[in-house]
Design a protein around this motif. Structure first.
Motif, PDB file in Angstrom:
ATOM      1  N   ILE A 229      39.548  40.723  32.999  1.00  0.00           N
ATOM      2  CA  ILE A 229      41.195  40.640  32.976  1.00  0.00           C
ATOM      3  C   ILE A 229      41.663  40.905  34.371  1.00  0.00           C
ATOM      4  O   ILE A 229      41.457  41.937  34.662  1.00  0.00           O
ATOM      5  N   ASP A 230      41.869  39.899  34.967  1.00  0.00           N
ATOM      6  CA  ASP A 230      42.201  39.833  36.410  1.00  0.00           C
ATOM      7  C   ASP A 230      42.971  38.644  36.462  1.00  0.00           C
ATOM      8  O   ASP A 230      42.676  37.407  36.147  1.00  0.00           O
ATOM      9  N   ASP A 231      44.207  38.961  37.296  1.00  0.00           N
ATOM     10  CA  ASP A 231      45.242  37.819  37.701  1.00  0.00           C
ATOM     11  C   ASP A 231      44.895  36.891  39.060  1.00  0.00           C
ATOM     12  O   ASP A 231      45.482  35.969  39.478  1.00  0.00           O
ATOM     13  N   GLU A 232      43.584  37.367  39.667  1.00  0.00           N
ATOM     14  CA  GLU A 232      43.149  36.583  40.834  1.00  0.00           C
ATOM     15  C   GLU A 232      42.154  36.038  40.703  1.00  0.00           C
ATOM     16  O   GLU A 232      40.901  36.418  40.294  1.00  0.00           O
ATOM     17  N   PRO A 233      42.018  34.552  40.348  1.00  0.00           N
ATOM     18  CA  PRO A 233      41.076  33.872  40.114  1.00  0.00           C
ATOM     19  C   PRO A 233      39.767  34.089  40.845  1.00  0.00           C
ATOM     20  O   PRO A 233      38.538  34.162  40.541  1.00  0.00           O
ATOM     21  N   PRO A 234      39.976  34.198  42.308  1.00  0.00           N
ATOM     22  CA  PRO A 234      38.650  34.333  43.212  1.00  0.00           C
ATOM     23  C   PRO A 234      38.142  35.661  42.674  1.00  0.00           C
ATOM     24  O   PRO A 234      36.665  35.919  42.896  1.00  0.00           O
ATOM     25  N   ALA A 235      38.539  36.840  42.388  1.00  0.00           N
ATOM     26  CA  ALA A 235      38.171  37.965  41.778  1.00  0.00           C
ATOM     27  C   ALA A 235      37.538  37.903  40.457  1.00  0.00           C
ATOM     28  O   ALA A 235      36.299  38.417  40.363  1.00  0.00           O
ATOM     29  N   ARG A 236      37.951  37.131  39.582  1.00  0.00           N
ATOM     30  CA  ARG A 236      37.186  36.992  38.396  1.00  0.00           C
ATOM     31  C   ARG A 236      35.879  36.066  38.623  1.00  0.00           C
ATOM     32  O   ARG A 236      34.869  36.367  38.297  1.00  0.00           O
ATOM     33  N   ALA A 237      36.214  34.798  39.673  1.00  0.00           N
ATOM     34  CA  ALA A 237      34.802  34.313  40.004  1.00  0.00           C
ATOM     35  C   ALA A 237      33.647  35.143  40.485  1.00  0.00           C
ATOM     36  O   ALA A 237      32.595  34.736  40.186  1.00  0.00           O
ATOM     37  N   LYS A 238      33.956  36.102  41.368  1.00  0.00           N
ATOM     38  CA  LYS A 238      33.053  36.850  42.034  1.00  0.00           C
ATOM     39  C   LYS A 238      32.269  37.797  40.913  1.00  0.00           C
ATOM     40  O   LYS A 238      31.271  37.763  40.874  1.00  0.00           O
ATOM     41  N   LEU A 239      32.997  38.132  39.862  1.00  0.00           N
ATOM     42  CA  LEU A 239      32.493  39.092  38.884  1.00  0.00           C
ATOM     43  C   LEU A 239      31.660  38.113  38.031  1.00  0.00           C
ATOM     44  O   LEU A 239      30.532  38.320  37.659  1.00  0.00           O
ATOM     45  N   VAL A 240      32.094  37.022  37.653  1.00  0.00           N
ATOM     46  CA  VAL A 240      31.269  36.012  36.865  1.00  0.00           C
ATOM     47  C   VAL A 240      30.019  35.823  37.380  1.00  0.00           C
ATOM     48  O   VAL A 240      29.011  35.626  36.907  1.00  0.00           O
ATOM     49  N   ARG A 241      30.175  35.727  38.796  1.00  0.00           N
ATOM     50  CA  ARG A 241      28.917  35.249  39.583  1.00  0.00           C
ATOM     51  C   ARG A 241      28.062  36.307  39.655  1.00  0.00           C
ATOM     52  O   ARG A 241      26.805  36.198  39.272  1.00  0.00           O
ATOM     53  N   PHE A 242      28.430  37.422  39.814  1.00  0.00           N
ATOM     54  CA  PHE A 242      27.526  38.655  39.927  1.00  0.00           C
ATOM     55  C   PHE A 242      26.941  39.045  38.655  1.00  0.00           C
ATOM     56  O   PHE A 242      25.541  39.089  38.367  1.00  0.00           O
ATOM     57  N   ILE A 243      27.702  38.686  37.462  1.00  0.00           N
ATOM     58  CA  ILE A 243      27.201  39.185  35.996  1.00  0.00           C
ATOM     59  C   ILE A 243      26.291  37.943  35.476  1.00  0.00           C
ATOM     60  O   ILE A 243      25.273  38.255  34.850  1.00  0.00           O
TER      61      ILE A 243
ATOM     62  N   GLY B 181      50.150  40.868  37.783  1.00  0.00           N
ATOM     63  CA  GLY B 181      51.460  40.081  38.123  1.00  0.00           C
ATOM     64  C   GLY B 181      52.495  41.262  38.066  1.00  0.00           C
ATOM     65  O   GLY B 181      52.295  42.435  39.047  1.00  0.00           O
ATOM     66  N   ASN B 182      53.525  41.252  37.140  1.00  0.00           N
ATOM     67  CA  ASN B 182      54.506  42.416  37.441  1.00  0.00           C
ATOM     68  C   ASN B 182      54.491  43.321  36.312  1.00  0.00           C
ATOM     69  O   ASN B 182      55.218  44.068  35.976  1.00  0.00           O
ATOM     70  N   ARG B 183      53.142  43.213  35.732  1.00  0.00           N
ATOM     71  CA  ARG B 183      52.486  44.104  34.638  1.00  0.00           C
ATOM     72  C   ARG B 183      51.466  44.948  34.875  1.00  0.00           C
ATOM     73  O   ARG B 183      51.024  44.936  36.159  1.00  0.00           O
ATOM     74  N   SER B 184      50.884  45.766  34.107  1.00  0.00           N
ATOM     75  CA  SER B 184      49.992  46.654  34.356  1.00  0.00           C
ATOM     76  C   SER B 184      48.809  46.398  33.251  1.00  0.00           C
ATOM     77  O   SER B 184      48.867  46.328  32.132  1.00  0.00           O
ATOM     78  N   GLY B 185      47.490  46.528  33.846  1.00  0.00           N
ATOM     79  CA  GLY B 185      46.411  46.616  32.964  1.00  0.00           C
ATOM     80  C   GLY B 185      46.600  47.699  31.887  1.00  0.00           C
ATOM     81  O   GLY B 185      46.002  47.706  30.745  1.00  0.00           O
ATOM     82  N   PHE B 186      47.259  48.739  32.147  1.00  0.00           N
ATOM     83  CA  PHE B 186      47.617  49.782  31.024  1.00  0.00           C
ATOM     84  C   PHE B 186      48.273  49.324  29.764  1.00  0.00           C
ATOM     85  O   PHE B 186      48.252  49.691  28.685  1.00  0.00           O
TER      86      PHE B 186
END
Length: 255
Positions: free
Chosen positions: A8-22, A59-64
């Motif tokens: 769960i991440d609102d930045e597509p590049p950050a999600r893509a990096k995790l997907v690639r590593f995993i 965004g304007n919310r939190s992972g919490f």
């Protein structure tokens, strides 16, 4: 064995990096991705993952907010991801499994995965639920803990003051609530019930037991970092080293 992950991440590049590593790992797979709190909650509930990579700022919310929605249910192991070091330090203090400070590299990710593997080998993950309970209790503006609990017995229902509760024990699909010399049987899970209680007054000391702090009379060391708790009614309960780490510092420092 393959473990499932939700990102769960609102930045597509950050999600893509995790997907690639995993994708390079044999024992982990990405079950779902989400870029918002609402989609993240749905993804976790549908996929029931073993591990959750959770961005703290969405965004304007939190992972919490995601963890709040899952509160009272079994939660996956949580690895926080964040671009802000102060949040990473706070996550570490709150005993999340781990955190990844953006921008993280492959070496840091692999070290995090090793820690995750070690945690997943443990059969009992109920301490993760306790970590989340304590984490959420520290968020400003959260509703106050309950001061009474509804109990239904036979043909009557009544409110039991939380101040009367001494300890709780899981009993199949029920909870045994020990209060003022009586045992009340409530159909609920220990995790869900404990979510209503003040974390400063009630400690989860075992996957099956929650105890009021001032009901503990003595702590006796056993082996390998484990302890035995002696309660004021003479009963004894096991305290594992994993739960010892969750005790308030004032108590932990006495051990």
């Amino acid at each position: 064995m393959s473990y499932s992950i939700v990102i769960i991440d609102d930045e597509p590049p950050a999600r893509a990096k995790l997907v690639r590593f995993i994708a390079e790992l044999d024992d982990f797979r990405v079950a779902a991705e989400a870029g918002s709190v609402e989609d993240g909650i749905t993804a976790v509930k549908n996929a029931t993952p073993d591990v959750l990579y959770l961005d703290i700022q969405l965004g304007n919310r939190s992972g919490f907010d995601v963890l709040e929605a899952l509160h009272g249910t079994a939660v996956p192991l949580v690895v926080f991801t964040t671009a802000y070091s102060e949040y990473a330090v706070k996550a570490f203090e709150l005993q999340a499994l781990d955190y990844l400070l953006k921008p993280f590299d492959r070496d840091r990710f692999e070290r995090s995965i090793e820690r995750t593997r070690d945690a997943l080998k443990e059969l009992d993950h109920s301490d993760v639920e306790e970590r989340v309970r304590r984490l959420l209790a520290q968020i400003p503006g959260r509703p106050a803990a309950a001061n009474q609990i509804l109990v239904r017995e036979s043909d009557r229902a009544f409110f039991l003051p939380v101040d009367d509760i001494q300890r709780l024990s899981a009993a199949g699909n029920y909870i045994e609530v020990y209060a003022q010399g009586k045992i009340h049987l409530i159909r609920d899970t220990l995790t869900s019930f404990a979510a209503q209680l003040d974390t400063s007054e009630f400690l989860r000391v075992h996957r099956s037991h929650v105890v009021r702090v001032n009901f503990i009379a003595e702590m006796r060391p056993l082996f390998h970092g484990d302890y035995e708790l002696v309660l004021r009614d003479g009963q004894t309960l096991a305290l594992s080293r994993r739960y010892k780490a969750l005790l308030p510092a004032a108590i932990r420092d006495r051990l």
